[in-house]
Design an enzyme around this catalytic site. Structure first.
Site, PDB file in Angstrom:
ATOM      1  CG  ASP A   1     -20.198 -15.216  -5.431  1.00  0.00           C
ATOM      2  OD1 ASP A   1     -19.697 -16.309  -5.119  1.00  0.00           O
ATOM      3  OD2 ASP A   1     -21.266 -15.101  -6.048  1.00  0.00           O
TER       4      ASP A   1
ATOM      5  CG  ASP B   1     -24.903 -13.161  -8.302  1.00  0.00           C
ATOM      6  OD1 ASP B   1     -24.335 -14.204  -7.898  1.00  0.00           O
ATOM      7  OD2 ASP B   1     -26.134 -13.008  -8.304  1.00  0.00           O
TER       8      ASP B   1
ATOM      9  CG  ASP C   1     -21.845 -17.987  -7.856  1.00  0.00           C
ATOM     10  OD1 ASP C   1     -21.802 -19.056  -7.216  1.00  0.00           O
ATOM     11  OD2 ASP C   1     -22.803 -17.194  -7.816  1.00  0.00           O
TER      12      ASP C   1
ATOM     13  CB  CYS D   1       2.135  17.265 -20.939  1.00  0.00           C
ATOM     14  SG  CYS D   1       2.927  18.272 -19.666  1.00  0.00           S
TER      15      CYS D   1
END
Length: 730
Positions: free
Chosen positions: A626, A622, A438, A30
């Site tokens: 950026d 990318d 972008d 749990c």
């Protein structure tokens, strides 16, 4: 002599002076167990991270290299009442199968005993209303005890063992109240039988065990199913590779023996164990793991090959660029595991609630028994009611509410080409309402493409491609790639900043700037129609051709932008590229809001401005420039081709050449968050209704066990809905 456990072979360096170790831990059932383990191990000096994955009972540890002997963790876990050993995926799956088999056997024994005891109980119930002699009733009760006691001792062993380990470590877990409930029910039945009472509850006690075992067995199988949904990357990892040694001789070696620069052979039906490039051969391959494209792809000389690629036809000779844990497949596996072990805000909330379980439930059961005694009830009825409270308040539903959804959603995202890089990624992606793209490398493909290839004669294109292999310029590389050139022409030389020249059959050939090839007029003609293109000229004697090279939009960019708008998101482009290029891309995609020639600071300023307006911004980029914007945005996604820095700060990474995974990421995350809230509310409402009903004495321990097991299964089944893909999203 004391034996020291050597775990050094299982350590893995993760950079920044840290080492990583995965341990399999028995007895985790749990969220309370998870919280206790993480809390205690995190207190050890120099431990940076301790995270438990409930679905496979794996503990991931990171600490400063050389600061701690890993056997310390095993010893600390043993003191907490848990047995730990090195985690190995194949071994873990085998152990899980053995656990399931053991639970099923114990369930069978409990169910068989319950059926036989029920056959004895029916005459007793009937006799109590009729003329059964006390001696006969006592005989049936003792016969029931003879069946139930050994059956319960065997069948309830998982609960008893777990509770004993916890109590020996001076702590409690969910199995402690369960074991107390079973023991009290059996002890009370023996007492009732010994005192010649009319009622004994052997039938209820063994059926209680059967219900609990059924719930745990089904719960374990559900967890195994959610792990399967998350994607079995281990099945995609080949354990050996066929390596070239000497002149044409090949030998099968373990992956650990492969090094960058080695040559390996891939044959039909084999999966690549390495990343590399094709040196010779041609094949149809399945690279759906990387590209997301389910159709076979043709690869030839120069094409990249990734670990996990399935070769369908032909034989390939591949030069290795990365092997073992350095491959892209291993990096994908690590990203997925990190996502499953990370913690979202909702999961932390569920864990905090689960920590309160043990003291609250024991206090509630004790107060219930005392309250009933004060109210004038007998000891028998008071104990039965307390047992029902102990069992019905099990926090399994609360503990599974979030991890189950998180695991299934991570698997659904992975199947859609999205890898999570943050525990809060699902929560962040679900909340976004504005997307900033972008342009370069994001809306467009990262590699340059020849846009007027159809206008170039095939023989000229082929020859120009071979000439282009002698140049390092990216535009020349685009020509070579488009021509699928594999062998450079001998004798050609590059003049830096100008181009490549050489002789072929006594005829001079040039490839480079238009001025270098006397092709300014032809180049200007192309630029007048496509001012964003880069041009490279090719002259063969008096014949001249000009190649137009530029980045092209991803094939599904327009459809994904339209779909995102239908999902209620506003879109804009913020790019550092030239204004004409950004404007053309925006017009092609129907995006009205765009900004060009912006700096990284400008991007952050735009995100902050939108944030002040109340928007939750998703940044998709990318490049190195950026990375700050990706970190500043509410949510962020990078393509797999992005720089390592951009990938590391992004919440998620998407695979392939399409933008469709971005659409899927938002849709699946929104659905997952909806299911998380549903599960949390269900767990809260269940306890809010079940506990008062149990305290009021309206349920028996048997019904309490059924309710507790049913609540856990319901939240797990609800979590599995996260894998059902939203229409149009994937």
């Amino acid at each position: 002599m004391q034996t020291t456990l050597d775990l050094s072979h299982y350590l893995r360096s993760v950079g920044k002076g840290l080492v990583h170790l995965d341990l399999a831990v028995d007895g985790i059932n749990c969220a309370g167990c998870m919280a206790k383990i993480e809390r205690n191990l995190s207190k050890i000096p120099d431990v940076v991270s301790a995270r438990v994955n409930l679905t496979d009972r794996r503990l991931a540890l990171e600490w400063k290299a050389g600061a701690i002997d890993p056997s310390v963790f095993v010893d600390r876990l043993e003191k907490l009442g848990y047995k730990a050993y090195p985690f190995e995926r194949a071994g873990a799956e085998t152990l899980e199968a053995e656990r399931a088999s053991s639970l099923l056997r114990r369930l069978g024994v409990a169910a068989f005993a319950a059926m036989n005891v029920m056959m004895l109980s029916v005459p007793v119930w009937s006799g109590n209303a009729g003329d059964m002699l006390p001696e006969q009733r006592d005989f049936f009760h003792w016969l029931s005890a003879l069946i139930v006691l050994p059956a319960a001792a065997y069948s309830a062993q998982p609960f008893f063992s777990s509770a004993f380990r916890a109590l020996r470590a001076r702590s409690v877990n969910m199995d402690v109240p369960i074991s107390i409930g079973i023991t009290l029910a059996l002890a009370m039945s023996i007492f009732e039988t010994a005192t010649h009472a009319e009622h004994a509850y052997f039938d209820a006690a063994i059926m209680l065990v059967a219900f609990l075992l059924a719930g745990r067995y089904l719960d374990q199988n559900m967890r195994r199913k959610t792990r399967a949904v998350a994607g079995n990357l281990a099945a995609l990892k080949a354990e050996t590779a066929t390596k070239f040694v000497g002149d044409g001789e090949i030998v099968s070696v373990p992956i650990a023996a492969i090094r960058p620069g080695d040559m390996v052979l891939l044959r039909p039906g084999e999966r690549s164990a390495v990343d590399g490039n094709v040196i010779s051969g041609r094949s149809e391959v399945d690279q759906s793991l990387i590209t997301g494209e389910t159709l076979p792809k043709t690869i030839t000389v120069g094409s990249p090959v990734y670990a996990g690629t399935l070769v369908r036809t032909g034989t390939l000779r591949v030069r290795v660029s990365a092997a073992s844990e350095a491959t892209l497949l291993s990096e994908i596996s690590r990203l997925l595991e990190n996502a499953l072990q990370s913690r979202s805000r909702y999961l932390r909330l569920a864990e905090r609630a689960s920590r309160l379980y043990a003291p609250v439930v024991h206090a509630a059961a004790l107060l219930t028994m005392v309250g009933w005694l004060i109210a004038g009830a007998g000891l028998h009825d008071s104990i039965v009611t307390a047992i029902a409270v102990l069992i019905i308040t099990c926090p399994c539903a609360l503990g599974l509410a979030i991890p189950a959804v998180q695991t299934v959603a991570s698997g659904a995202l992975f199947s859609s080409g999205v890898l999570l890089n943050s525990g809060e990624a699902i929560e962040r992606l679900a909340a976004v309402d504005h997307v900033i793209f972008d342009k370069t490398g994001t809306l467009t493909l990262p590699e340059l493409d020849v846009t007027n290839a159809a206008a170039i004669p095939t023989d000229v294109f082929t020859l120009a491609g071979r000439v282009a292999l002698s140049s390092r310029h990216p535009v020349a590389a685009a020509v070579a790639r488009a021509a699928k050139a594999s062998a450079p022409l001998p004798g050609f030389q590059e003049e830096p900043g100008q181009g490549v020249h050489g002789l072929l059959d006594g005829l001079e050939i040039r490839l480079g700037r238009p001025s270098y090839c006397d092709a300014e007029a032809e180049a200007n003609e192309i630029l007048s129609h496509d001012p964003e293109a880069s041009v490279v000229a090719f002259r063969q004697g008096s014949s001249c051709h000009v190649f137009a090279v530029r980045q092209r939009l991803r094939a599904d960019a327009a459809s994904v932008i339209a779909a995102l708008r239908k999902q209620g998101l506003s879109i804009e482009i913020v790019s550092g590229d030239r204004e004409p290029a950004v404007r053309t891309a925006a017009e092609s995609l129907g995006i009205c809001e765009w900004r060009a020639e912006v700096t990284p600071i400008d991007k952050i300023a735009r995100i902050d401005e939108l944030g002040r307006q109340g928007f939750k911004v998703l940044m998709v980029g990318d490049g190195l420039n950026d990375a700050p914007a990706l970190a500043a945005a509410h949510g962020s996604i990078s393509p797999i081709s992005a720089t390592h820095l951009s990938q590391s700060v992004a919440d998620a990474v998407f695979l392939g050449e399409q933008l469709l995974p971005i659409q899927a990421a938002i849709a699946i995350s929104r659905k997952a968050m909806h299911l998380m809230r549903q599960n949390l509310w269900f767990a809260v409402v269940y306890n809010a209704l079940a506990v008062p009903i149990a305290i009021a004495g309206l349920v028996t321990p048997l019904i309490a066990a059924a309710a507790m097991s049913g609540s856990s299964l319901l939240v797990t089944l609800n979590a599995l809905r996260a894998r059902i893909r939203t229409h149009g999203a994937v």
